[in-house]
Design a protein around this motif. Structure first.
Motif, PDB file in Angstrom:
ATOM      1  N   VAL A  14     -50.778  13.340  46.607  1.00 32.37           N
ATOM      2  CA  VAL A  14     -51.758  14.385  46.613  1.00 32.37           C
ATOM      3  C   VAL A  14     -51.895  15.171  45.300  1.00 32.37           C
ATOM      4  CG1 VAL A  14     -52.115  16.847  47.774  1.00 32.37           C
ATOM      5  CG2 VAL A  14     -51.262  14.778  49.163  1.00 32.37           C
ATOM      6  N   THR A  39     -54.808  20.983  50.966  1.00 30.61           N
ATOM      7  CA  THR A  39     -55.483  20.601  49.485  1.00 30.61           C
ATOM      8  C   THR A  39     -56.779  20.247  49.543  1.00 30.61           C
ATOM      9  OG1 THR A  39     -53.118  19.642  48.842  1.00 30.61           O
ATOM     10  CG2 THR A  39     -54.909  19.139  47.415  1.00 30.61           C
ATOM     11  N   LEU A  54     -57.433  16.486  50.819  1.00 30.76           N
ATOM     12  CA  LEU A  54     -56.686  15.327  50.565  1.00 30.76           C
ATOM     13  C   LEU A  54     -55.450  15.538  51.305  1.00 30.76           C
ATOM     14  CD1 LEU A  54     -57.148  15.646  46.758  1.00 30.76           C
ATOM     15  CD2 LEU A  54     -58.062  13.890  48.042  1.00 30.76           C
ATOM     16  N   GLN A  55     -55.131  14.447  51.988  1.00 29.83           N
ATOM     17  CA  GLN A  55     -53.710  14.513  52.979  1.00 29.83           C
ATOM     18  C   GLN A  55     -53.089  13.335  52.642  1.00 29.83           C
ATOM     19  OE1 GLN A  55     -55.487  15.472  56.692  1.00 29.83           O
ATOM     20  NE2 GLN A  55     -55.734  13.103  57.278  1.00 29.83           N
TER      21      GLN A  55
END
Length: 126
Positions: A14, A39, A54-55
């Motif tokens: 990430v 995120t 984002l993951q």
């Protein structure tokens, strides 16, 4: 009523992905995340535009994804400059097997292997 909230991208790192996409798009990291994601990158200063969340993903990026990001530029010169800049940030050129004879796009992969295109909007319509 539904609205499209954000695009979510699966990544293995990430922090690395956030730095790449922040620099690539000129977005800023939203403190505290957004929409259930920790995120999230957004256009600076609250400007309108697409958010990118984002993951962590435990599966590798597919070679021929069913969906991807298109990043738009005005013309071929800007496309060349942006592709070079993105490669300098850590993207990789992809030897794409689906290019037409006169493509208006360049396929790149981010540092996690997620494919995206840089599209020349000035290219004549096909």
């Amino acid at each position: 009523m539904l609205s499209l909230g954000q695009v979510v991208l699966g990544v293995t790192d990430v922090q690395r992905a956030a730095e790449f996409w922040r620099r690539a798009l000129g977005h800023e990291l939203l403190e505290g995340g957004f929409g259930g994601c920790a995120t999230v990158l957004a256009p600076p200063g609250g400007a309108p535009g697409t958010r990118l969340a984002l993951q962590i993903s435990i599966t590798p990026a597919p070679a021929h994804p069913r969906s991807h990001l298109d990043l738009h530029v005005a013309d071929r010169a800007e496309q060349t400059a942006e592709v070079d800049r993105l490669v300098g940030l850590g993207a990789q050129r992809v030897d794409w097997d689906g290019y037409p004879d006169d493509p208006d796009f360049v396929v790149l992969a981010d540092p996690d292997g997620n494919l995206f295109c840089v599209v020349d909007l000035g290219h004549p319509a096909r």
